[in-house]
Design a protein around this motif. Structure first.
Motif, PDB file in Angstrom:
ATOM      1  N   VAL A 134      67.157 -22.536 106.293  1.00 28.26           N
ATOM      2  CA  VAL A 134      66.306 -22.952 107.410  1.00 28.26           C
ATOM      3  C   VAL A 134      65.223 -21.899 107.637  1.00 28.26           C
ATOM      4  CG1 VAL A 134      66.207 -23.514 109.865  1.00 28.26           C
ATOM      5  CG2 VAL A 134      68.197 -24.206 108.512  1.00 28.26           C
ATOM      6  N   ALA A 135      63.989 -22.358 107.744  1.00 34.47           N
ATOM      7  CA  ALA A 135      62.857 -21.481 108.080  1.00 34.47           C
ATOM      8  C   ALA A 135      62.199 -22.003 109.350  1.00 34.47           C
ATOM      9  CB  ALA A 135      61.851 -21.442 106.944  1.00 34.47           C
ATOM     10  N   VAL A 136      61.458 -21.128 109.998  1.00 32.52           N
ATOM     11  CA  VAL A 136      60.685 -21.509 111.177  1.00 32.52           C
ATOM     12  C   VAL A 136      59.222 -21.182 110.905  1.00 32.52           C
ATOM     13  CG1 VAL A 136      60.982 -19.277 112.343  1.00 32.52           C
ATOM     14  CG2 VAL A 136      60.566 -21.341 113.699  1.00 32.52           C
ATOM     15  N   ALA A 137      58.329 -22.017 111.427  1.00 36.55           N
ATOM     16  CA  ALA A 137      56.895 -21.788 111.257  1.00 36.55           C
ATOM     17  C   ALA A 137      56.182 -22.197 112.532  1.00 36.55           C
ATOM     18  CB  ALA A 137      56.356 -22.573 110.057  1.00 36.55           C
ATOM     19  N   ALA A 181      63.859 -17.312 107.344  1.00 37.26           N
ATOM     20  CA  ALA A 181      62.490 -16.944 106.979  1.00 37.26           C
ATOM     21  C   ALA A 181      61.527 -17.526 108.002  1.00 37.26           C
ATOM     22  CB  ALA A 181      62.142 -17.453 105.579  1.00 37.26           C
ATOM     23  N   ALA A 182      60.293 -16.997 108.012  1.00 35.21           N
ATOM     24  CA  ALA A 182      59.282 -17.491 108.947  1.00 35.21           C
ATOM     25  C   ALA A 182      57.903 -17.465 108.303  1.00 35.21           C
ATOM     26  CB  ALA A 182      59.274 -16.655 110.226  1.00 35.21           C
ATOM     27  N   TYR A 218      55.822 -19.119  99.476  1.00 38.17           N
ATOM     28  CA  TYR A 218      56.575 -18.122 100.237  1.00 38.17           C
ATOM     29  C   TYR A 218      57.904 -18.697 100.719  1.00 38.17           C
ATOM     30  CZ  TYR A 218      57.815 -14.375 103.377  1.00 38.17           C
ATOM     31  OH  TYR A 218      58.502 -13.349 103.982  1.00 38.17           O
ATOM     32  N   LEU A 219      57.869 -19.905 101.262  1.00 41.12           N
ATOM     33  CA  LEU A 219      59.094 -20.519 101.767  1.00 41.12           C
ATOM     34  C   LEU A 219      60.132 -20.683 100.665  1.00 41.12           C
ATOM     35  CD1 LEU A 219      57.517 -23.221 104.100  1.00 41.12           C
ATOM     36  CD2 LEU A 219      58.960 -21.316 104.843  1.00 41.12           C
ATOM     37  N   ALA A 256      61.465 -17.111  99.883  1.00 32.51           N
ATOM     38  CA  ALA A 256      62.191 -16.516 101.007  1.00 32.51           C
ATOM     39  C   ALA A 256      63.526 -17.210 101.257  1.00 32.51           C
ATOM     40  CB  ALA A 256      61.339 -16.562 102.275  1.00 32.51           C
ATOM     41  N   LEU A 257      63.611 -18.499 100.919  1.00 32.99           N
ATOM     42  CA  LEU A 257      64.871 -19.236 101.094  1.00 32.99           C
ATOM     43  C   LEU A 257      65.719 -19.242  99.838  1.00 32.99           C
ATOM     44  CD1 LEU A 257      63.665 -22.265 103.257  1.00 32.99           C
ATOM     45  CD2 LEU A 257      64.863 -20.190 103.998  1.00 32.99           C
ATOM     46  N   GLY A 258      65.315 -18.472  98.840  1.00 34.42           N
ATOM     47  CA  GLY A 258      66.150 -18.299  97.657  1.00 34.42           C
ATOM     48  C   GLY A 258      66.124 -19.436  96.662  1.00 34.42           C
ATOM     49  N   LEU A 259      65.023 -20.214  96.646  1.00 33.38           N
ATOM     50  CA  LEU A 259      64.958 -21.356  95.728  1.00 33.38           C
ATOM     51  C   LEU A 259      64.402 -20.965  94.358  1.00 33.38           C
ATOM     52  CD1 LEU A 259      63.619 -24.040  98.235  1.00 33.38           C
ATOM     53  CD2 LEU A 259      65.968 -23.781  97.385  1.00 33.38           C
TER      54      LEU A 259
END
Length: 305
Positions: A128-131, A166-167, A274-275, A278-281
């Motif tokens: 889960v990321a926030v933006a 992540a953000a 980046y997402l 940052a989320l390990g994909l």
């Protein structure tokens, strides 16, 4: 020019709105828009917080793009977009209610899955990321550790949520106090962040011509979050960009003064890369960062810690 190609192919998406989430104490249910790919499993999630006067129906250039490349994008409409009068008892706490809205989404991801046809069982709750953009970026930042400085000069309580990994912080407002204009000091005193606790990996995006009426400083105000937080690992500065970053709010908002499809495309691809990393994909972000740095006539630059 920066190559905006991406390794992940676009897929069809579906958008459902409004999905109503119970929010006791808020005064009314929280309404969200959900945009998701029609195919794929283990889909990561992005919570997106809108800027002032906007709603869940804005920022289609980002929401649709991220969803078409494998993300479930959830966009709440915050109370301030509904025209709260100044004497409403919720108004002084609106910044805190905004963060509570994002927490509410996290608490009800199961409900969201059930409300979107075909989505149940396809969401990765561990990625889960926030933006957010502008005021929404400040809202998003509180979910990853930034605090609001109280009237006595001390940082308030942390509202960080460990479920967020992540953000992406677009036009993140900078420090308060003497840096605020008289307008901001009167109407937005909560725009006084302490970034020391922002430790979650974050990308800050700023325009080098973003002159805000909220600060007595220049466009560098929007880079404070990168300079002052341990978690903001990267800063993307867009050349010639003002507050709309080329038009990321979409066609519903007519206030964009720096319209540029090329600039919006850069924001789309860079934030997606980046997402994903940052989320390990995958390692999309280092590749995108190198491509931007090596570009002959770049639209912007990346600084990294």
């Amino acid at each position: 020019m920066y190559d905006t190609t991406t390794a992940t192919p676009a897929t069809p998406t579906v958008a459902v709105r409004p999905v109503a989430l119970p929010a006791p104490g808020r005064g009314q249910d929280l309404h969200v828009r959900v945009t998701a790919p029609t195919a794929g499993r283990d889909l990561p999630v992005v919570l997106f917080s809108h800027g002032a006067t906007l709603t869940m129906d804005d920022y289609a250039p980002l929401a649709d793009f991220w969803a078409s490349h494998g993300f479930v994008v959830v966009q709440p409409t915050h109370l301030d977009a509904l025209g709260l009068p100044p004497d409403d008892p919720r108004t002084p706490h609106i910044w805190r209610i905004r963060t509570d809205d994002l927490t509410c989404v996290l608490d009800h991801l199961g409900t969201i899955e059930a409300e979107v046809p075909g989505l149940a069982g396809r969401v990765d709750h561990d990625r889960v990321a926030v933006a957010g953009h502008s005021w929404g970026a400040q809202t998003a930042s509180t979910l990853v550790g930034a605090r609001v400085i109280d009237a006595d000069g001390t940082p308030g309580e942390s509202m960080a949520d460990p479920r967020v990994s992540a953000a992406v912080l677009l036009c993140l407002p900078g420090t308060g106090g003497a840096d605020l204009s008289a307008l901001a000091a009167e109407y937005f005193p909560f725009m006084s962040p302490d970034f020391a606790g922002l430790k979650t990996p974050s990308l800050v995006v700023a325009g080098d011509r973003d002159q805000s009426p909220l600060t007595v400083r220049g466009p560098d105000w929007f880079t404070d979050g990168y300079r002052l937080s341990p978690g903001a690992t990267d800063l993307l500065t867009l050349f010639g960009a003002e507050h709309g970053l080329g038009g990321i709010q979409g066609s519903h908002d007519t206030r964009t003064t720096d319209e540029s499809p090329e600039r919006v495309a850069l924001v789309q691809r860079a934030t997606l890369a980046y997402l994903r990393t940052a989320l390990g994909l995958d390692d999309a972000w280092p590749t995108a960062r190198r491509a931007l740095t090596a570009a002959g006539e770049p639209l912007g630059r990346v600084d990294s810690k």
